[in-house]
Design a protein around this motif. Structure first.
Motif, short mmCIF file in Angstrom:
data_model
loop_
_atom_site.label_atom_id
_atom_site.label_comp_id
_atom_site.label_asym_id
_atom_site.label_seq_id
_atom_site.Cartn_x
_atom_site.Cartn_y
_atom_site.Cartn_z
N VAL A 63 0.79 -1.37 -0.17
CA VAL A 63 0.11 -0.03 0.05
C VAL A 63 0.78 1.31 0.05
CG1 VAL A 63 -1.60 1.21 1.36
CG2 VAL A 63 -2.05 -1.18 1.01
N ALA A 64 1.86 1.13 0.86
CA ALA A 64 2.89 2.32 0.83
C ALA A 64 3.66 2.58 -0.56
CB ALA A 64 3.83 2.32 1.94
N THR A 65 3.79 1.57 -1.06
CA THR A 65 4.52 1.69 -2.35
C THR A 65 3.55 2.16 -3.39
OG1 THR A 65 6.11 -0.43 -1.93
CG2 THR A 65 5.71 -0.02 -4.05
N SER A 66 2.41 1.80 -3.43
CA SER A 66 1.53 2.26 -4.40
C SER A 66 1.22 3.69 -3.90
CB SER A 66 0.07 1.59 -4.07
OG SER A 66 -0.81 2.17 -4.80
N LEU A 67 1.13 4.27 -2.77
CA LEU A 67 1.06 5.62 -2.29
C LEU A 67 2.19 6.42 -3.16
CD1 LEU A 67 -0.75 7.64 -0.90
CD2 LEU A 67 0.40 7.03 1.17
N LEU A 68 3.35 5.91 -2.63
CA LEU A 68 4.42 6.42 -3.08
C LEU A 68 4.78 6.57 -4.95
CD1 LEU A 68 7.51 5.20 -0.70
CD2 LEU A 68 6.29 7.54 -0.94
N GLY A 69 3.85 5.62 -5.64
CA GLY A 69 3.77 5.59 -6.95
C GLY A 69 3.00 6.73 -7.34
N ASN A 70 2.00 7.06 -6.63
CA ASN A 70 0.93 8.15 -6.87
C ASN A 70 1.82 9.46 -6.71
OD1 ASN A 70 -1.01 6.61 -7.56
ND2 ASN A 70 -1.84 6.51 -5.64
N VAL A 71 2.63 9.71 -5.83
CA VAL A 71 3.47 10.84 -5.32
C VAL A 71 4.32 10.94 -6.31
CG1 VAL A 71 5.07 11.76 -3.79
CG2 VAL A 71 3.10 10.72 -3.06
N ARG A 72 4.99 9.95 -7.09
CA ARG A 72 5.93 10.01 -8.14
C ARG A 72 5.42 10.69 -9.32
NH1 ARG A 72 7.38 4.66 -10.17
NH2 ARG A 72 5.58 5.16 -11.44
N SER A 73 4.07 10.19 -9.56
CA SER A 73 3.39 10.29 -10.79
C SER A 73 2.93 12.05 -10.79
CB SER A 73 2.09 9.60 -10.99
OG SER A 73 2.52 8.43 -11.20
N ILE A 74 2.51 12.32 -9.40
CA ILE A 74 2.23 13.87 -9.46
C ILE A 74 3.57 14.72 -9.50
CG2 ILE A 74 1.86 15.60 -7.84
CD1 ILE A 74 -0.14 13.50 -6.44
N ALA A 75 4.65 14.23 -8.90
CA ALA A 75 6.10 15.04 -9.25
C ALA A 75 6.37 15.11 -10.57
CB ALA A 75 7.01 14.31 -8.35
N THR A 76 6.37 13.85 -11.37
CA THR A 76 6.65 13.58 -12.85
C THR A 76 5.67 14.81 -13.57
OG1 THR A 76 7.14 11.24 -12.64
CG2 THR A 76 6.73 12.26 -14.80
N VAL A 77 4.48 14.86 -13.32
CA VAL A 77 3.65 15.90 -13.95
C VAL A 77 4.01 17.19 -13.70
CG1 VAL A 77 1.28 16.71 -14.37
CG2 VAL A 77 1.87 14.22 -14.33
#
Length: 131
Positions: A63-77
């Protein structure tokens, strides 16, 4: 598909379609060392990402990995919008697109991830541990 232009002796330009493999083959035949270097660097980065993801999942939770993936996507955009100025242009015009519907969408996604993580933590704390 890619387009390739070729000049004829009559001054006409012929345009023909070329697939990605054909373009890669042409580039590789002209610059084999550079192409091999790019492929090796990409492979090493992919391996490093796989190892780091494995370590992250083992030390935290999926779950934490998935959440960090969302944060990474936001940072990328956000970074692409700031650097290139094109990330949100299709949605609502210019760099302001990041603060428009894209920001709302990412905020909802992140809030959903946080809510899911909190629910998973609450469920895990109430269940008996397996020892």
């Amino acid at each position: 598909s890619l387009l390739s232009q070729q000049s004829t002796s009559g001054g006409e330009i012929m345009v023909e379609e070329m697939n990605e493999f054909a373009a890669f083959s042409i580039y590789f035949s002209k610059q084999p060392m550079v192409t091999t270097s790019y492929l090796m660097i990409g492979s090493m980065l992919s391996l490093a990402l796989a190892v780091l993801t494995f370590v992250l999942v083992n030390r935290t939770s999926p779950v934490a990995t998935s959440l960090l993936g969302n944060v990474r996507s936001i940072a990328t955009v956000a970074i692409s919008t700031i650097l290139a100025g094109k990330g949100g242009r299709a949605m609502s015009g210019g760099a302001a697109g990041l603060f428009g519907s894209a920001a709302l969408g990412y905020t909802c996604t992140l809030a959903g991830g946080v809510a899911y993580a909190l629910a998973a933590l609450g469920k895990g704390a109430s269940s008996p541990s397996k020892s």
